[in-house]
Design a protein around this motif. Sequence first.
Motif, PDB file in Angstrom:
ATOM      1  N   ILE A  18     -18.407  53.806   2.410  1.00 42.76           N
ATOM      2  CA  ILE A  18     -19.259  53.043   1.487  1.00 42.76           C
ATOM      3  C   ILE A  18     -19.846  51.841   2.211  1.00 42.76           C
ATOM      4  O   ILE A  18     -21.056  51.598   2.166  1.00 42.76           O
ATOM      5  CB  ILE A  18     -18.454  52.617   0.239  1.00 42.76           C
ATOM      6  CG1 ILE A  18     -18.202  53.846  -0.652  1.00 42.76           C
ATOM      7  CG2 ILE A  18     -19.167  51.499  -0.533  1.00 42.76           C
ATOM      8  CD1 ILE A  18     -17.126  53.647  -1.707  1.00 42.76           C
ATOM      9  N   GLU A  19     -19.004  51.082   2.890  1.00 39.34           N
ATOM     10  CA  GLU A  19     -19.449  49.884   3.613  1.00 39.34           C
ATOM     11  C   GLU A  19     -20.408  50.252   4.748  1.00 39.34           C
ATOM     12  O   GLU A  19     -21.427  49.593   4.943  1.00 39.34           O
ATOM     13  CB  GLU A  19     -18.243  49.114   4.160  1.00 39.34           C
ATOM     14  CG  GLU A  19     -17.307  48.577   3.090  1.00 39.34           C
ATOM     15  CD  GLU A  19     -17.676  47.197   2.583  1.00 39.34           C
ATOM     16  OE1 GLU A  19     -18.393  46.466   3.283  1.00 39.34           O
ATOM     17  OE2 GLU A  19     -17.222  46.854   1.469  1.00 39.34           O
ATOM     18  N   SER A  26     -18.838  52.372 -16.322  1.00 40.59           N
ATOM     19  CA  SER A  26     -18.809  52.856 -14.946  1.00 40.59           C
ATOM     20  C   SER A  26     -18.215  54.259 -14.873  1.00 40.59           C
ATOM     21  O   SER A  26     -17.492  54.680 -15.762  1.00 40.59           O
ATOM     22  CB  SER A  26     -18.006  51.897 -14.052  1.00 40.59           C
ATOM     23  OG  SER A  26     -16.650  51.857 -14.447  1.00 40.59           O
ATOM     24  N   SER A  39     -22.393  52.677   4.918  1.00 43.93           N
ATOM     25  CA  SER A  39     -23.646  53.253   4.419  1.00 43.93           C
ATOM     26  C   SER A  39     -24.462  52.278   3.584  1.00 43.93           C
ATOM     27  O   SER A  39     -25.413  52.675   2.912  1.00 43.93           O
ATOM     28  CB  SER A  39     -23.340  54.507   3.590  1.00 43.93           C
ATOM     29  OG  SER A  39     -22.718  55.475   4.406  1.00 43.93           O
ATOM     30  N   ASN A  46     -25.603  49.406  -8.463  1.00 45.01           N
ATOM     31  CA  ASN A  46     -24.760  50.038  -9.473  1.00 45.01           C
ATOM     32  C   ASN A  46     -23.283  49.882  -9.110  1.00 45.01           C
ATOM     33  O   ASN A  46     -22.921  49.970  -7.934  1.00 45.01           O
ATOM     34  CB  ASN A  46     -25.088  51.527  -9.591  1.00 45.01           C
ATOM     35  CG  ASN A  46     -26.517  51.753 -10.002  1.00 45.01           C
ATOM     36  OD1 ASN A  46     -26.950  51.284 -11.042  1.00 45.01           O
ATOM     37  ND2 ASN A  46     -27.266  52.449  -9.165  1.00 45.01           N
ATOM     38  N   PHE A  97     -16.839  49.665  -6.291  1.00 48.56           N
ATOM     39  CA  PHE A  97     -17.816  49.384  -5.254  1.00 48.56           C
ATOM     40  C   PHE A  97     -19.195  49.256  -5.870  1.00 48.56           C
ATOM     41  O   PHE A  97     -19.440  49.674  -6.999  1.00 48.56           O
ATOM     42  CB  PHE A  97     -17.809  50.468  -4.170  1.00 48.56           C
ATOM     43  CG  PHE A  97     -18.366  51.805  -4.604  1.00 48.56           C
ATOM     44  CD1 PHE A  97     -19.700  52.135  -4.370  1.00 48.56           C
ATOM     45  CD2 PHE A  97     -17.559  52.742  -5.226  1.00 48.56           C
ATOM     46  CE1 PHE A  97     -20.208  53.365  -4.759  1.00 48.56           C
ATOM     47  CE2 PHE A  97     -18.057  53.983  -5.619  1.00 48.56           C
ATOM     48  CZ  PHE A  97     -19.389  54.297  -5.382  1.00 48.56           C
ATOM     49  N   GLN A  98     -20.090  48.640  -5.108  1.00 52.50           N
ATOM     50  CA  GLN A  98     -21.494  48.528  -5.500  1.00 52.50           C
ATOM     51  C   GLN A  98     -22.296  49.383  -4.530  1.00 52.50           C
ATOM     52  O   GLN A  98     -22.122  49.274  -3.311  1.00 52.50           O
ATOM     53  CB  GLN A  98     -21.943  47.074  -5.427  1.00 52.50           C
ATOM     54  CG  GLN A  98     -23.347  46.842  -5.918  1.00 52.50           C
ATOM     55  CD  GLN A  98     -23.666  45.345  -5.961  1.00 52.50           C
ATOM     56  OE1 GLN A  98     -23.295  44.604  -5.068  1.00 52.50           O
ATOM     57  NE2 GLN A  98     -24.353  44.938  -6.999  1.00 52.50           N
ATOM     58  N   ASP A  99     -23.161  50.242  -5.079  1.00 47.55           N
ATOM     59  CA  ASP A  99     -23.974  51.076  -4.206  1.00 47.55           C
ATOM     60  C   ASP A  99     -25.197  50.297  -3.719  1.00 47.55           C
ATOM     61  O   ASP A  99     -25.356  49.114  -4.023  1.00 47.55           O
ATOM     62  CB  ASP A  99     -24.350  52.406  -4.881  1.00 47.55           C
ATOM     63  CG  ASP A  99     -25.352  52.271  -6.025  1.00 47.55           C
ATOM     64  OD1 ASP A  99     -25.929  51.182  -6.243  1.00 47.55           O
ATOM     65  OD2 ASP A  99     -25.569  53.291  -6.716  1.00 47.55           O
ATOM     66  N   THR A 100     -26.062  50.945  -2.970  1.00 51.41           N
ATOM     67  CA  THR A 100     -27.233  50.270  -2.399  1.00 51.41           C
ATOM     68  C   THR A 100     -28.246  49.845  -3.452  1.00 51.41           C
ATOM     69  O   THR A 100     -29.128  49.040  -3.176  1.00 51.41           O
ATOM     70  CB  THR A 100     -27.941  51.187  -1.378  1.00 51.41           C
ATOM     71  OG1 THR A 100     -28.300  52.412  -2.043  1.00 51.41           O
ATOM     72  CG2 THR A 100     -27.046  51.480  -0.188  1.00 51.41           C
ATOM     73  N   GLU A 101     -28.104  50.356  -4.694  1.00 52.61           N
ATOM     74  CA  GLU A 101     -29.039  50.023  -5.771  1.00 52.61           C
ATOM     75  C   GLU A 101     -28.461  49.016  -6.756  1.00 52.61           C
ATOM     76  O   GLU A 101     -29.063  48.712  -7.773  1.00 52.61           O
ATOM     77  CB  GLU A 101     -29.440  51.299  -6.521  1.00 52.61           C
ATOM     78  CG  GLU A 101     -29.944  52.399  -5.621  1.00 52.61           C
ATOM     79  CD  GLU A 101     -30.980  51.920  -4.624  1.00 52.61           C
ATOM     80  OE1 GLU A 101     -32.011  51.365  -5.059  1.00 52.61           O
ATOM     81  OE2 GLU A 101     -30.758  52.092  -3.409  1.00 52.61           O
ATOM     82  N   GLY A 157     -23.242  50.147   1.125  1.00 51.92           N
ATOM     83  CA  GLY A 157     -22.608  49.729  -0.121  1.00 51.92           C
ATOM     84  C   GLY A 157     -21.628  48.603   0.155  1.00 51.92           C
ATOM     85  O   GLY A 157     -21.489  48.136   1.285  1.00 51.92           O
TER      86      GLY A 157
END
Length: 120
Positions: free
Chosen positions: A80-81, A65, A83, A109, A103-107, A85
């Motif tokens: 993040i939340e 990461s 948007s 990751n 955090f986890q993104d929209t994809e 994520g």
Amino acid sequence: MPKVVHFEIPADDPERAINFYKEVFGWKIDKWEGEFDYWLVEAGEEDEPGINGAIKPKEFGNMVSDVISVDSYDEFAKKIEMSGGKMITEKMTIPDMGYTGSFQDTEGNILGIIEIFPMD
């Protein structure tokens, strides 16, 4: 503007991973003096482009990461939340360093954010 400032490489056997990266790339790797097992990686000379990182036991996550420096952990966790994520860890204090979390993104990751305490 926030930028990637650190990477983390998970390892089943940290000593084996340390030996590998030292032998292959000549990286300087030293055990962190903190509360848990974590080895700091100097991945090149200071005048070279790039970032430094760490090797961590897989119990702290099993994916490579990147960590992004932010000026306010709470503000960016909220962004993040909002948007799309998702924060996946609680805010953690690293003594004498700052606040961090993953955090986890929209994809899908997984990345980290860190708010570094101001230096006196």
